[in-house]
Design a protein around this motif. Structure first.
Motif, short mmCIF file in Angstrom:
data_model
loop_
_atom_site.label_atom_id
_atom_site.label_comp_id
_atom_site.label_asym_id
_atom_site.label_seq_id
_atom_site.Cartn_x
_atom_site.Cartn_y
_atom_site.Cartn_z
N GLU A 242 0.83 -1.20 0.00
CA GLU A 242 0.00 0.00 0.00
C GLU A 242 0.87 1.26 0.00
OE1 GLU A 242 -0.49 -2.64 1.76
OE2 GLU A 242 -2.45 -3.33 1.04
N ASN A 245 2.30 1.69 -3.47
CA ASN A 245 1.27 2.18 -4.38
C ASN A 245 1.00 3.66 -4.17
OD1 ASN A 245 0.92 -0.32 -5.58
ND2 ASN A 245 -0.77 -0.93 -4.24
N GLU A 246 0.97 4.07 -2.89
CA GLU A 246 0.76 5.49 -2.60
C GLU A 246 1.94 6.33 -3.09
OE1 GLU A 246 -0.95 9.02 -0.93
OE2 GLU A 246 -1.69 7.12 -1.71
N SER A 248 3.83 5.58 -5.59
CA SER A 248 3.71 5.62 -7.04
C SER A 248 2.67 6.65 -7.48
CB SER A 248 3.31 4.22 -7.57
OG SER A 248 3.04 4.26 -8.95
N ARG A 249 1.56 6.72 -6.77
CA ARG A 249 0.51 7.69 -7.11
C ARG A 249 1.03 9.11 -6.97
NH1 ARG A 249 -2.95 11.01 -4.86
NH2 ARG A 249 -2.18 10.56 -2.76
N ASP A 253 2.04 7.91 -10.83
CA ASP A 253 1.78 6.54 -11.27
C ASP A 253 2.93 6.02 -12.12
OD1 ASP A 253 -0.71 6.24 -9.99
OD2 ASP A 253 -1.70 7.32 -11.63
N HIS A 441 -1.37 15.59 -2.82
CA HIS A 441 -0.37 14.64 -2.33
C HIS A 441 -0.11 14.78 -0.83
CE1 HIS A 441 0.12 13.79 -6.43
NE2 HIS A 441 0.97 14.74 -6.75
#
Length: 498
Positions: A242, A245-246, A248-249, A253, A441
């Protein structure tokens, strides 16, 4: 020759073969590396003003341990290495000058140690040349005294890769094993994901060649440096996947994104090119960027012919994997992202240059040396020019934040206080306030929490001129301060409660 002093062989490949006493060789080599490291520190203090205020990312890192303002929001990609690095100064002093001097001296010492681990692999003059090439880049000088992680990943990469090559050549070099561990720890401590990319070739080589002790030292360093980041992922993000992924966002991304052209354009002095819609700079600004891979390839060819392939191939492989995500997986650019790759490339590039300007028996080629010297002089002039413009521009922007903070104090927004909106994180730090965001962000609060806070302490919302403020702040008192619109909530009643 003094009794008990073993003769040492200086040079490899086409370098001049000469025997001198081991003590003299070590002293002369140390003096060269010391001079480069000292010059690096001195140039930072002269060219990157110690009085330059803290930048946005620096504010986030320093505020975690500093006394100037409450800790800013710490987003998923960040690691705790920089806060720990600045803690010896920031924990008791709010002096930016003192912090920058401390970091300039510390980075000079780190450069010396990072180059010294390569002493058994390359002649001292090659290492001194590598250090000079790396540290005269405007990017290296600019970030030397700043509280940012990328240069420290570069130092860790030099230490880890150099010691890895040494330990691979000599299984009795126990210091090299510790160096591998320390370098990997430093990288993972600063940026865990970068550490993984840098060490991919090392991990693969250790497994393929069954160098289990070497692989264990590398894995231990990565684990020791990154374990806090992993634990924090489970505590604050619900798990490692998680958090990744965060991260990366936040970084747009991660996926296939050709950012080579963005990185090239950013060399003009753009510290963050997002989106990178600036014009391509003059060829003199990025010519070195195109020449370095060619010199690195020539350096590898020289190493192969001299029978010492690994000394150049391994750092080149690690430089490639270090650069890969920032050239092909991310949709924006910042020159500092490639500092670890530049540091690793500097050694084989310096080796190649010395082979270009010397004959097989080590004699100088005067004409070729003169041409190379002229080209390097032009390169230094361009680097200084870009650095000077960058420092002027960045200093002006940070001075504007300081002026805005002073005006906020005049308007009654003093600690404890809260700022939200455009550039709230740096302005809040300069004003001694907490910072908050309801989206984006750095989201760490809600509209309801902000409104409750207005009952207790001064609260302000920052917007770009002409932009609409959040709905809850439209009726707040408007002030125009140094390129920002500031809306301040009505003064809380004395003894008001949340």
């Amino acid at each position: 020759m003094a009794q008990g002093t073993k003769p040492m062989f200086v040079g490899a490949g086409r370098h001049h073969e000469v025997f001198v006493s081991g003590r003299h060789w070590r002293t002369r080599g140390d003096a060269l590396l010391t001079a480069v490291a000292a010059a690096f520190t001195l140039l930072q203090l002269l060219l990157v003003r110690p009085s330059m205020g803290l930048g946005w990312d620096e504010v986030v890192y320093v505020s975690q341990v500093g006394t100037e303002a409450p800790a800013a929001f710490f987003s998923a990609p960040r690691a705790r290495g920089v806060p720990l690095l600045v803690w010896p100064i920031a924990s008791w002093s709010d002096s930016t000058v003192l912090l920058r001097v401390f970091l300039a001296v510390l980075s000079g010492l780190a450069l010396y140690l990072a180059l010294r681990v390569w002493r058994r692999l390359f002649p001292a003059r090659v290492l001194a040349g590598a250090g000079a090439l790396f540290t005269t880049l405007w990017i290296t000088l600019f970030y030397g005294p700043q509280a940012m992680p990328n240069l420290w990943v570069a130092f860790g990469a030099l230490i880890c890769v150099g010691c890895f090559v040494r330990a691979r050549r000599d299984r009795f070099d126990h210091r090299a094993l510790w160096g591998v561990l320390a370098g990997a720890l430093l990288m993972a401590w600063m940026r865990p994901t970068d550490a993984v990319w840098v060490t991919m070739p090392l991990l693969g080589l250790a497994v393929a060649a069954r160098h289990w002790r070497l692989g264990s030292a590398l894995a231990t360093g990565l684990f020791a440096g990154g374990v806090q980041w992993v634990i924090e992922a489970y505590i604050g993000y619900g798990g490692l996947r998680e958090r990744l992924n965060e991260a990366s966002r936040i970084q747009g991304d991660l996926g296939w994104n050709l950012a080579v052209d963005d990185q090239l354009r950013s060399l003009v002095g753009s510290t963050l090119c997002r989106p990178c819609d600036i014009a391509t700079p003059h060829v003199t600004v990025f010519a070195w960027w195109l020449v370095v891979p060619l010199l690195a390839a020539y350096g590898l060819r020289v190493a192969v012919r001299a029978g010492r392939t690994a000394r150049s191939l391994i750092p080149l492989a690690c430089a490639t994997t270090a650069a890969f995500p920032y050239l092909f997986l991310i949709g924006y650019a910042a020159p500092r992202f490639l500092l670890p790759a530049y540091a690793l490339l500097a050694v084989p590039v310096a080796d190649a240059l010395f082979h270009v300007v010397t004959t097989p028996n080590g004699r100088w080629r005067p004409a070729v040396a003169a041409v190379v010297g002229l080209v390097l002089t032009g390169h230094l002039v361009v680097q200084y020019s870009v650095l000077d413009r960058t420092v002027d521009r960045i200093t002006a922007a940070r001075d504007a934040w300081a002026r805005t903070a002073t005006e906020l104090h005049r308007l009654g927004v003093r600690p404890p206080c809260l700022l939200t909106g455009h550039e709230a994180i740096p302005v809040a730090y300069y004003a001694g306030c907490a910072s908050g965001a309801t989206n984006g962000h750095n989201a760490n609060t809600t509209r309801a929490d902000i409104l409750r806070t207005t009952r207790r302490v001064p609260v302000g919302v920052l917007t770009r001129p002409g932009h609409e403020p959040p709905h809850h702040a439209r009726d707040w008192e408007l002030h125009r301060l140094d390129g920002l619109d500031v809306r301040i909530a009505p003064t809380p009643l004395a003894g008001g409660t949340a």
